[in-house]
Every structure is written in structure tokens, then in C-alpha cells.
Design a protein around this motif. Structure first.
Motif, PDB file in Angstrom:
ATOM      1  N   ASP A   1      63.624  19.467  72.377  1.00 25.70           N
ATOM      2  CA  ASP A   1      64.900  19.328  72.265  1.00 25.70           C
ATOM      3  C   ASP A   1      65.419  19.755  70.624  1.00 25.70           C
ATOM      4  N   ASP A   2      66.597  20.063  70.304  1.00 28.36           N
ATOM      5  CA  ASP A   2      66.856  20.330  68.978  1.00 28.36           C
ATOM      6  C   ASP A   2      65.883  21.114  68.351  1.00 28.36           C
ATOM      7  N   PHE A   3      64.993  22.124  68.924  1.00 28.26           N
ATOM      8  CA  PHE A   3      64.043  22.976  68.211  1.00 28.26           C
ATOM      9  C   PHE A   3      64.923  24.111  67.207  1.00 28.26           C
ATOM     10  N   LYS A   4      66.110  24.333  67.750  1.00 25.88           N
ATOM     11  CA  LYS A   4      66.849  25.515  66.858  1.00 25.88           C
ATOM     12  C   LYS A   4      67.189  24.494  65.549  1.00 25.88           C
ATOM     13  N   LEU A   5      67.593  23.294  65.527  1.00 24.26           N
ATOM     14  CA  LEU A   5      67.905  22.780  64.234  1.00 24.26           C
ATOM     15  C   LEU A   5      66.561  22.809  63.441  1.00 24.26           C
ATOM     16  N   VAL A   6      65.492  22.603  63.746  1.00 22.54           N
ATOM     17  CA  VAL A   6      64.332  22.668  62.806  1.00 22.54           C
ATOM     18  C   VAL A   6      64.198  24.066  62.325  1.00 22.54           C
ATOM     19  N   ASN A   7      64.288  25.151  62.959  1.00 21.99           N
ATOM     20  CA  ASN A   7      64.247  26.490  62.556  1.00 21.99           C
ATOM     21  C   ASN A   7      65.416  27.041  61.441  1.00 21.99           C
ATOM     22  N   ASP A   8      66.419  26.298  61.955  1.00 23.74           N
ATOM     23  CA  ASP A   8      67.782  26.648  60.877  1.00 23.74           C
ATOM     24  C   ASP A   8      67.568  25.753  59.580  1.00 23.74           C
ATOM     25  N   SER A   9      67.115  24.539  59.878  1.00 19.12           N
ATOM     26  CA  SER A   9      67.044  23.797  58.668  1.00 19.12           C
ATOM     27  C   SER A   9      65.867  23.809  57.790  1.00 19.12           C
ATOM     28  N   LEU A  10      64.779  23.890  58.628  1.00 17.09           N
ATOM     29  CA  LEU A  10      63.327  24.086  57.878  1.00 17.09           C
ATOM     30  C   LEU A  10      62.837  25.308  57.843  1.00 17.09           C
ATOM     31  N   GLY A  11      63.325  26.267  58.418  1.00 14.19           N
ATOM     32  CA  GLY A  11      62.754  27.679  58.633  1.00 14.19           C
ATOM     33  C   GLY A  11      61.791  27.760  59.669  1.00 14.19           C
ATOM     34  N   HIS A  12      61.680  29.341  60.345  1.00 12.73           N
ATOM     35  CA  HIS A  12      60.606  29.431  61.125  1.00 12.73           C
ATOM     36  C   HIS A  12      59.394  29.233  60.917  1.00 12.73           C
TER      37      HIS A  12
ATOM     38  N   LEU B   1      81.344  16.727  66.075  1.00  7.99           N
ATOM     39  CA  LEU B   1      81.518  17.949  65.162  1.00  7.99           C
ATOM     40  C   LEU B   1      80.844  17.435  64.028  1.00  7.99           C
ATOM     41  N   LEU B   2      81.152  16.241  63.677  1.00  6.23           N
ATOM     42  CA  LEU B   2      80.627  15.489  62.255  1.00  6.23           C
ATOM     43  C   LEU B   2      78.958  15.728  62.232  1.00  6.23           C
ATOM     44  N   MET B   3      78.422  15.777  63.294  1.00 10.21           N
ATOM     45  CA  MET B   3      77.069  15.783  63.390  1.00 10.21           C
ATOM     46  C   MET B   3      76.441  17.009  62.534  1.00 10.21           C
ATOM     47  N   TYR B   4      77.077  18.274  62.663  1.00  6.17           N
ATOM     48  CA  TYR B   4      76.794  19.476  62.154  1.00  6.17           C
ATOM     49  C   TYR B   4      77.586  19.760  61.024  1.00  6.17           C
ATOM     50  N   LEU B   5      78.173  18.757  60.297  1.00 11.91           N
ATOM     51  CA  LEU B   5      78.901  19.130  58.944  1.00 11.91           C
ATOM     52  C   LEU B   5      77.936  19.330  58.005  1.00 11.91           C
ATOM     53  N   SER B   6      78.078  20.679  57.510  1.00 11.54           N
ATOM     54  CA  SER B   6      77.334  21.417  56.529  1.00 11.54           C
ATOM     55  C   SER B   6      78.336  21.707  55.438  1.00 11.54           C
ATOM     56  N   PRO B   7      77.789  22.028  54.067  1.00  9.40           N
ATOM     57  CA  PRO B   7      78.666  22.384  53.055  1.00  9.40           C
ATOM     58  C   PRO B   7      79.759  23.615  53.539  1.00  9.40           C
ATOM     59  N   GLU B   8      78.998  24.472  54.287  1.00  8.73           N
ATOM     60  CA  GLU B   8      80.103  25.485  54.728  1.00  8.73           C
ATOM     61  C   GLU B   8      81.380  24.974  55.286  1.00  8.73           C
ATOM     62  N   LEU B   9      80.917  24.199  56.499  1.00 10.95           N
ATOM     63  CA  LEU B   9      81.891  23.711  57.439  1.00 10.95           C
ATOM     64  C   LEU B   9      82.989  22.801  56.320  1.00 10.95           C
ATOM     65  N   ARG B  10      82.397  21.959  55.448  1.00 10.51           N
ATOM     66  CA  ARG B  10      83.337  21.069  54.545  1.00 10.51           C
ATOM     67  C   ARG B  10      84.286  21.752  54.108  1.00 10.51           C
ATOM     68  N   ALA B  11      83.693  23.354  53.504  1.00 13.04           N
ATOM     69  CA  ALA B  11      84.701  24.004  52.662  1.00 13.04           C
ATOM     70  C   ALA B  11      85.607  24.512  53.471  1.00 13.04           C
ATOM     71  N   THR B  12      85.407  24.853  54.748  1.00 11.39           N
ATOM     72  CA  THR B  12      86.474  25.434  55.863  1.00 11.39           C
ATOM     73  C   THR B  12      87.387  24.386  55.922  1.00 11.39           C
ATOM     74  N   LEU B  13      87.043  23.067  56.259  1.00 11.99           N
ATOM     75  CA  LEU B  13      88.012  22.069  56.365  1.00 11.99           C
ATOM     76  C   LEU B  13      89.054  21.826  55.217  1.00 11.99           C
ATOM     77  N   ASP B  14      88.309  21.965  54.177  1.00  7.58           N
ATOM     78  CA  ASP B  14      89.223  21.578  52.811  1.00  7.58           C
ATOM     79  C   ASP B  14      90.153  22.966  52.494  1.00  7.58           C
ATOM     80  N   ARG B  15      89.691  24.208  52.713  1.00  9.81           N
ATOM     81  CA  ARG B  15      90.583  25.108  52.300  1.00  9.81           C
ATOM     82  C   ARG B  15      91.707  25.188  53.385  1.00  9.81           C
ATOM     83  N   LEU B  16      91.667  24.690  54.542  1.00  4.32           N
ATOM     84  CA  LEU B  16      92.664  24.672  55.440  1.00  4.32           C
ATOM     85  C   LEU B  16      93.744  23.504  54.904  1.00  4.32           C
ATOM     86  N   ALA B  17      93.096  22.480  54.427  1.00  6.68           N
ATOM     87  CA  ALA B  17      93.983  21.315  54.105  1.00  6.68           C
ATOM     88  C   ALA B  17      94.699  21.753  53.155  1.00  6.68           C
ATOM     89  N   ILE B  18      93.984  22.473  52.097  1.00  4.28           N
ATOM     90  CA  ILE B  18      94.783  23.091  50.970  1.00  4.28           C
ATOM     91  C   ILE B  18      95.979  23.684  51.261  1.00  4.28           C
TER      92      ILE B  18
END
Length: 943
Positions: free
Chosen positions: A503-514, A767-784
Motif C-alpha cells: 500500500d502507498d508504495f508510489k508515495l515512497v517512490n515519489d517522496s524518497l526516490g526509486h 485532498l489535504l493529505m497530498y498538499l505539497s508546495p506546488e499544490l499550495r502555490a496553485t491554491l494561492d494563485r487562484l485565490a489572488i
């Protein structure tokens, strides 16, 4: 040199003798083949034409002797059915036509699939009625007026007063089928002619016989009438002109087959058939030869020679046809080829005799080479231990030494390749191919065990009707019985397949590397191998999937227990040096059934694993039959969803948000609906998760966003009260993490002209479980930009209060699961009150979803909720329906009521509890009264 001259002379003499003999064989074989074929065709025609003659003679004889009364409709129909049943398969029709116009017939339908009774006469007002004899005389057809006396077969027979063959005709219902009728007058017991009986034969049977008749290798045969019209042919060419409004028969000299056409023209040129030169002249007639002998001929078609024979066929009643056989001359070259082969063999024998002496002299030189060839052949078959022997000849000995060294290197290389082909390169575990071999071997053993058990039970007369014992308890929620109705194989003979997925092996690859992911897979494989039992086979299928094959289980409970043990084993932390990773595994289980193959069993385990993933992480599910249908249904839905948007099957419905105090519309929410052409309306809870998995949610989300913005702009221009109303659109994590989502939203707003502050994008708490800096930037840009963000289904997902003040949120939506039980349970009421209080402190708007009853709305209003949406006010509707509702609803909107506020003294907190309760009661009473007063009555300026 003398030997060569002798060989050439022998070959020349033998070839001349073979050629001379071959000419005699060609003539004899061709004549015999044509005569035998003509004889077989004539015998078949005599036999086929005899049956309809016999049936009409039998009917006429029975009428004269009084065994049948054709003047009685009931007796007539019953006897016709009996005649047809007696001669079934040899005739296609038996019929009677009377002098009084009465008609009855029994025949096959055109496709010979059913028997049909046709009746016409006074009882039917002259109309032809058709009945299906195989369906209790069900009426199947009604034709126009039919009088047999107007038919040629009736008039010709009545005039001749004897048994006659009628002309070949085309069926009215199927002009491509030719039929040959024979008829005879029928008399009563007094000798008076009362009518005509007839029967017919479909000539397609003759064509089928010709097609199945071997005529050399590529010969053909056809039968034609004396006027040259085709009766049957062994080829696939038609007998009737196709694609014509009124198809007519084809003559042999007009046939679409070039050989048949050329043969007919050749026969006419030899005056066997005379064709008229004037188109208005009558049809050509065949002039019978002076002798009864068949007429042989030769012709050339497309530079190919043919041998032919035309034989006149006639029977005792006067029917005359021509049977023509045409065989390519090349079909008779086989004897020549055999003769030449004999010559070649003789020459080879002579050459072998001459070469024997030279072979004996060179044998001692070639023997080492032969040993080397045998060693090479053994090497090609995989015999790596074969070696070439040493030789007294230096060159060959050196070649043998080099060959042996090469064999050693190839043996090592192939052993390495064989191991790599059977094992996974990362974990060195057996791969899918190796596991399939192990399962196939086990299936063979199980089949043998079942056969032995069945034989033993038959001997002892003690057969078990039930499935194998030892089923797990139903408390596990699983149905482990895999072999219903099979004989018990006994303890220790059951097998299972466990398909594991991290379970969630993709999260390990994406966050810690292959690299870390590969380390985790290697450690997992080592841990599983260290705890393998002797009767288990572990394999890796690729990615994070592993498969465990269990043999020798005492019961099926043991397989489930083993799966739970593996989950416990894998749940222990993995030490990667500076990292410690915790992992969970989902497992799909299937029981090995000898009635299925290995691929099917593995697919069942994968389906069970998919079901385990759907239920939640870290679960274990046993395969059931209905799971396969569910997977197929889900796959079909995913396939149909790809075409739903181009086919305009998706629509948007809109549900209004209403203010409780003023009843005014506060906004809208766009909800997607799918109208499937076969399955009808499909709920979003069914197809939205599939759209998320397949990725098409991105395309659907952009379409929904554009449609919603366009619809709101239309309402803003059409209805004044919609000028400042926002619209909410659900947004997926795939959209937010996609390429340039902000740019896409900006483009849609510019395209539709909708102000950004009137667009609200709804996201879920998960969706907040996958909140990354890129996703946070998307929310801020649309809010602005001015776009509002709203958390949908608040309280049911990943509820982290820290995100409420960190993210640019403008509102919350309380999930309808809390609203449904709001007036019946205290816990949902307390949760809703807490959410309302929290939102008020954070200055967030709150909308309660699922408001469907007056009691729940009253409770929400008492808790301080200001706006709701739900079926109580208006369900999600099409734009046209909602516009009609809005027009009527605006009449109910009232201005906001002033709210009275009691000024609390600082000493209120120290007041007794009874006093504080009294103050709260007075506060609620005054506000209740204020809500029901006209605002002008509370205006101090109003006297």
C-alpha cells in the motif's frame, strides 16, 4: 569420363521411354475419369428424379383405390403431410390442385428449417394461407388469390392426361433457387379426373452433389437443358442473373465462369448445341448425336488446355439434359511426374553405385568430422556435456579443441540466461513464468489425485456429493469454497494463491526516490523468503506485487491464516539505514481449482487484490465469482466514459443555495450527471472514482468548469437577482496537480466573461493529505485571482484544523451525513454546532448540505446556520427546470429581519446558573418575536 557418358545415355533413354508411356497414361486416365464422373452424375440424377415421380404416382394410385379422398379437405391435408413425411429429404414439395380450384401443399420453407402447409380454395376465399406445421399449424403467411388451374403444371398435365415433367422454374419467394416439378392427373374410384398431384425437387441438391464430387484436381462439371440453360454446376458461379428486378436464368454460353462459357460456345461451334444468331429467334436446341456414345472434345481457355466430355442424360418420362465434364490437361500430368521421378531415382542409384567406391576411400577422413557434427547437433539440442573426440588429423583435432572450449563458455552463458529468464533481476525471486510452471505442475497433480479418488470411490461405492471439508468460518467475511461439487481431495492436498501488493508504495517512490523503493522491495523479498515454508513458492510480478503459492494445505482456513501472518510480518518496520519505513500490504486470495488454468487463477487473485484495495488498505479478500463480473462492468464503464463527453451523454444539473433568514438564493452548485444510452442514469458516486483512476477527470472537470461559467453568465444577463450570485464547481486532485491548471481557469474566465469572485472551487478534505508546495502555490494563485476555495463534505475526511487558517479558504460545506440525523441524535447536532462556531470565529461561510426536512432546517436555524442546500428547497435540476423554480421562488424572498441583542452586564458570569438560563430564554424569545414582526414596526422613526 566414360562413366559420365554412360549416365547421360541412361538418363536420355529412360526419359524417352517415360514420355512415351506418359502419353498413353494421359489418354487412358482422362477418358476413364470423364466416363466414371459422367456415370456417377447420371446415377445421381436418376436416383434424385425417381423420388418425386414415385410420390406423385403413389398419390394418384391411392386416390384411384380409395385410400385417400382428395375431395375431403381434412383427409387431403392429412395424407399430404404423411406423403411428405415418408419422402422427407428426397422431395421438397407435395401438392394437389383440384378442378374446383381447391389447393393444398406441404413443403419446406426456403431455408429448409421448417415444414409449411399451404391451403387455398373456397374456405379461404381463394387466398393462399401458410401454416407452420412445426408450431401447431401457426398461421405464418397470407398471399393473394391463388387458383391452381391457372398454373402451367396443372394445365399441361391436365391436357397431356399422363405423368409429365414440367419446365424448370424459379421460386417466387427466392428466385435464386431452381425447382423441377413433376405432375400427374389424379382420378377418383370411378376413373373421373378430379385434379392434378405434383411434387418438385430443388435443383440446388444437384449443385451440392457436383461441388462435392471429386473431378481430378481442379476439374468441373455442369448440367444444362437442351436449350442451353444451366441446371447445376460444381462451381460457385450463379445460375440466375443477380441484382436484377426480375432475375432470369443464365445460359451456359453466358455463364460468369469462363470455362463453362467457353465450353458451351465450343459445343455450339461443333454443332452439338445450335445457338440462334438472331436475338429474337427461339432458344437454342441441342441436337442429340447420332450415337449414344459420349462426345469428347478439347479446348483452350486462357492459354490452358482442357479435356471435356458431353453426355446426354434422359429418363423414361422424356426428360433430356446434357452433362458436361471439363478437366484441365495439367491434372493428368501426375503419371508423367511419377515416370520422371522413377527415372531420376534410377539415375541416383547409378550415381550412388559410382560414388560408393569414392566414399569407401574417404571414410576414414570424414569420420572425425562426423563426430564433430554429432557434437554440434547435441549442442543445438541443449546437451552441454557432449564433446568432440580428438582426431589424428591435425586440422580437425584443432577444430575439435576449439569447439569444446566454445561449448564450455556457451554452457555457462546459457545457465546464466536461464536463471535470469526464470528470476526477477532485483530480488532474485522466481518470476511470473516460473510461478506459472509451478501452478501448472500442481494442477496436473490435483487432476491425478481427483481421478484416483474418483476411481477409489467408485470401487467402494462411496461417492461424496459435497465439496471439500475444512472451510473457514463465515465470521471472516469470506467465502472460501472453491470447488463446489468436486470430490474431497483430503487434508494436505489443498492449494491457494496469495497476491500481495504494498500500500502507498508510489508515495515512497515519489517522496524518497526509486532507489529507496528498490531497497524496500529487496528487504521485503528477503523477509518473505526467510519465513517461507517448504510447501510455498514466492514470486515477484513486477513493481510492488508479489505472489505466494501455497501447497499442501490441511484446510482453506490455513490459507487465510497464512495471509494474516504475512500482513503481521510485513507490518514490522524496515530499516534502511537512516530511514525506518512502515509498510502495509493488501492481499487477494484464490483457491486453486483444477478445472481452471494457471493464467485464470492468477487473474482471479489479481481481481481479489483489486477488491481488497477498494475496501481499504491492509485488507485481505478471497476471490468470488461475482468479482469478475464487477471488474468487467467497471472496465466497460471506464471504456464508455471515454466516449461520454464526445457523445454528449454528460450534462450539468444545478442546485441552489438558499439563505434561511431571507429565503433568498445565495448561489448555485454545478453537479455532473451521466445519462448512459444502455444503463440509464448513472450516479456520480459510480463514475467519478473511475474517472479519477483513468485520468479523464481532468477533461471532464474542465468541461464542467466551462459549462458552469457559461450558464451563470447567461443567468446574470437574464435575471437581475443573479448578478452577484457565485457558482460552485467540484475540483479533483488530478486537475490541481495537472499542467497549468491556473492558466486553464484564467482562460475559461476570460472566455466566458465571468468575474473570478463569482467562481468557487470545491475540494475535499482528503485532498489535504497530498498538499505539497506546488499544490499550495496553485491554491494561492487562484485565490489572488479572486477565485474562492470551499472545503466540501467537511467533517468526513482528513480533518486537520491547522489547514483552516493556513489555506486561502472562504467557506465550508457540512456533509449531509450529519444533517440527516440532526434532529434525532445529539452527537451530529454537537458536531454541527462545533463546525458553525469554528467557521464563525474564522470568518468562513458555512453551507449545510442535504437539508430535506422541516425539522432539520429548524434545527439548523436554531444552531445559527445561515444557508443550506437540499431537496427541501430544490433538487439538482436542469437549467430550464431551475429557471422556472427561481422565477417562482423569488416571490417568497423577504428582507432580512433585525436581530435583537441583549446587552450583557460584566456581572453576568458570576450570576447564578438559573439566572443565566433565564437570560438565554429571554434572548431567544425576543429574537423569535422579531423574526415574525414587520421591520417597520420596530423602526423607532415610525410613529
Amino acid at each position: 569420363m566414360p562413366v559420365a557418358i554412360q549416365l547421360v545415355g541412361a538418363i536420355g533413354l529412360t526419359s524417352w521411354l517415360a514420355w512415351r508411356h506418359a502419353n498413353h497414361l494421359l489418354t487412358a486416365n482422362s477418358t476413364r475419369l470423364r466416363q466414371e464422373t459422367s456415370l456417377r452424375i447420371g446415377q445421381f440424377l436418376q436416383g434424385s428424379l425417381q423420388a418425386p415421380v414415385q410420390v406423385v404416382q403413389l398419390m394418384a394410385q391411392d386416390s384411384e383405390t380409395g385410400r385417400v379422398n382428395f375431395l375431403d379437405p381434412s383427409d387431403r391435408e392429412q395424407r399430404l403431410i404423411e406423403y411428405f413425411q415418408i419422402f422427407k429429404g428426397t422431395v421438397d414439395n407435395v401438392a394437389y390442385g383440384g378442378q374446383d380450384g381447391e389447393f393444398a401443399a406441404v413443403q419446406f420453407t426456403d431455408d429448409r428449417s421448417a415444414r409449411q402447409l399451404q391451403v387455398a380454395g373456397r374456405a379461404t376465399d381463394g387466398k393462399m394461407l401458410g401454416f407452420d406445421l412445426d408450431q401447431n399449424r401457426k398461421l405464418t403467411s397470407v398471399a393473394q388469390v391463388f387458383d391452381p388451374r391457372r398454373r402451367s403444371w396443372y394445365s399441361n398435365t391436365f391436357k397431356a392426361e399422363r405423368l409429365v415433367w414440367n419446365s424448370v422454374f424459379q421460386l417466387h419467394s427466392n428466385p435464386q433457387i431452381l425447382a423441377l416439378p413433376v405432375s400427374q392427373p389424379v382420378r377418383d374410384r370411378n376413373g373421373r379426373v378430379i385434379g392434378v398431384v405434383t411434387s418438385r425437387l430443388y435443383l440446388s441438391a444437384v449443385s451440392r452433389f457436383l461441388k462435392n464430387l471429386p473431378i481430378g484436381r481442379s476439374g468441373l462439371a455442369f448440367v444444362m437443358e437442351t436449350d442451353g440453360q444451366l441446371i447445376a454446376t460444381s462451381t460457385a458461379t450463379p445460375l440466375v442473373w443477380p441484382n436484377q428486378p426480375q432475375p432470369s436464368r443464365i445460359k451456359a454460353n453466358q455463364s460468369l465462369h469462363p470455362v463453362i462459357r467457353a465450353t458451351a460456345q465450343h459445343l455450339a461451334a461443333d454443332r452439338i448445341i445450335t445457338a440462334p444468331t438472331d436475338p429474337a429467334a427461339p432458344p437454342a436446341r441441342v441436337h442429340p448425336p447420332a450415337a449414344a456414345n459420349p462426345q469428347s472434345f478439347t479446348l483452350t481457355v486462357n492459354h490452358r488446355a482442357y479435356l471435356g466430355q458431353a453426355t446426354r442424360f434422359q429418363n423414361a418420362i422424356g426428360l433430356q439434359w446434357w452433362v458436361v465434364i471439363v478437366v484441365p490437361e495439367s491434372d493428368f500430368y501426375a503419371p508423367i511426374a511419377a515416370q520422371l521421378q522413377t527415372t531420376v531415382v534410377a539415375c541416383l542409384v547409378m550415381l550412388l553405385v559410382v560414388a560408393a567406391v569414392g566414399g569407401w576411400l574417404t571414410q576414414w577422413l570424414t569420420r572425425p568430422l562426423q563426430h564433430l557434427v554429432l557434437a554440434a547437433e547435441g549442442l543445438a539440442k541443449g546437451n552441454w556435456l557432449d564433446r568432440a573426440p580428438r582426431s589424428p588429423i591435425a586440422e580437425i583435432d584443432r577444430l575439435a579443441s576449439t569447439f569444446n572450449a566454445m561449448t564450455e563458455q556457451l554452457a555457462q552463458s546459457f545457465q546464466t540466461l536461464a536463471h535470469q529468464a526464470a528470476h526477477d533481476p532485483l530480488t532474485d525471486l522466481p518470476n511470473r513464468h516460473t510461478l506459472l510452471q509451478a501452478i501448472d505442475h500442481r494442477l496436473e497433480q490435483m487432476e491425478q489425485q481427483i481421478e484416483q479418488q474418483m476411481a477409489q470411490n467408485m470401487t467402494q461405492n462411496m461417492v461424496h456429493p459435497m465439496g471439500p471439508p475444512g472451510e473457514p468460518s463465515l465470521a471472516t467475511g469470506l467465502n472460501p469454497q472453491p470447488w463446489p461439487g468436486l470430490i474431497d481431495a483430503g487434508p494436505g492436498h489443498y492449494s491457494a494463491i496469495l497476491h500481495l501488493d504494498l500500500d502507498d508504495f508510489k508515495l515512497v517512490n515519489d517522496s524518497l526516490g526509486h532507489w529507496v523503493g528498490d531497497q524496500l522491495l529487496t528487504l521485503l523479498a528477503q523477509r518473505l523468503q526467510a519465513h517461507l515454508q517448504p510447501n510455498e513458492v514466492l514470486a515477484r510480478f513486477g513493481g510492488d506485487e508479489f505472489t505466494l503459492f501455497l501447497e499442501g494445505l490441511a484446510s482453506y482456513d490455513q490459507g487465510i491464516d497464512r495471509a494474516i501472518q504475512l500482513q503481521t510480518l510485513i507490518a514490522q518496520p524496515f530499516d534502511l539505514g537512516s530511514l525506518e519505513i512502515f509498510a502495509r500490504v493488501s492481499i487477494g486470495i484464490t483457491w486453486v481449482n483444477p478445472q481452471l488454468d494457471a493464467e485464470t487463477l492468477l487473474r482471479q487473485a489479481e481481481i481479489a487484490l483489486y477488491a481488497a484495495k477498494q475496501r481499504g488498505k491492509g485488507t485481505c479478500v478471497v476471490f468470488r465469482r461475482e468479482m469478475h463480473a464487477q471488474v468487467l462492468s467497471r472496465f466497460q464503464m471506464a471504456s464508455d466514459l471515454q466516449w461520454a463527453l464526445p457523445r454528449r451523454e454528460l450534462v450539468l444539473h444545478y442546485q441552489p443555495v438558499v439563505a434561511l433568514e431571507t429565503q433568498a438564493i445565495q448561489g448555485f452548485e454545478a453537479l455532473m450527471r451521466w445519462h448512459h444510452p444502455q444503463r440509464g442514469s448513472i450516479a456520480p458516486t459510480e463514475f467519478i472514482p473511475i474517472a479519477e483512476e483513468t485520468g479523464i477527470i481532468v477533461e471532464l472537470g474542465l468541461w464542467a468548469l466551462r459549462e458552469a461559467c457559461q450558464q451563470l453568465q447567461h443567468w446574470r444577463s437574464a435575471y437581475p437577482w443573479c448578478q452577484e450570485l457565485p457558482i460552485s464547481v467540484n475540483c479533483s486532485i488530478r486537475q490541481l496537480t495537472g499542467a497549468d491548471f491556473v492558466g486553464q481557469v484564467e482562460a475559461i474566465l476570460q472566455e466566458t466573461g465571468l468575474p473570478p469572485n463569482l467562481l468557487a472551487l470545491e475540494i475535499t478534505e482528503s485532498l489535504l493529505m497530498y498538499l505539497s508546495p506546488e499544490l499550495r502555490a496553485t491554491l494561492d494563485r487562484l485565490a489572488i485571482l479572486g477565485v474562492r476555495w470551499v472545503i466540501d463534505d467537511f467533517g468526513t475526511g482528513y480533518s486537520s484544523l491547522s489547514y483552516l487558517h493556513q489555506l486561502p479558504l472562504s467557506g465550508l460545506k457540512i456533509d449531509q451525513s450529519f444533517i440527516h440525523n440532526l434532529d434525532r441524535q445529539e452527537r451530529p447536532r454537537a458536531i454541527v454546532a462545533a463546525i458553525l462556531n469554528l467557521a464563525e470565529q474564522l470568518e468562513l461561510t458555512v453551507t449545510a448540505e442535504g437539508a430535506e426536512t422541516i425539522s432539520s432546517i429548524s434545527t439548523l436555524q436554531g444552531l445559527g446556520c445561515r444557508q443550506v442546500q437540499g431537496f427541501f428547497f430544490c433538487p439538482a435540476s436542469t437549467p430550464r427546470t431551475l429557471e422556472a423554480w427561481m422565477t417562482n421562488w423569488q416571490r417568497r424572498v423577504r428582507p432580512p429581519r433585525p436581530r435583537l441583542t441583549i446587552v450583557r452586564s460584566p456581572q453576568e458570569r458570576s450570576a447564578p446558573a438559573t439566572n443565566r438560563a433565564l437570560i438565554d430564554t429571554i434572548d431567544r424569545t425576543l429574537n423569535y418575536a422579531a423574526e415574525r414582526l414587520d421591520p417597520q414596526e420596530l423602526d423607532p422613526q415610525n410613529p
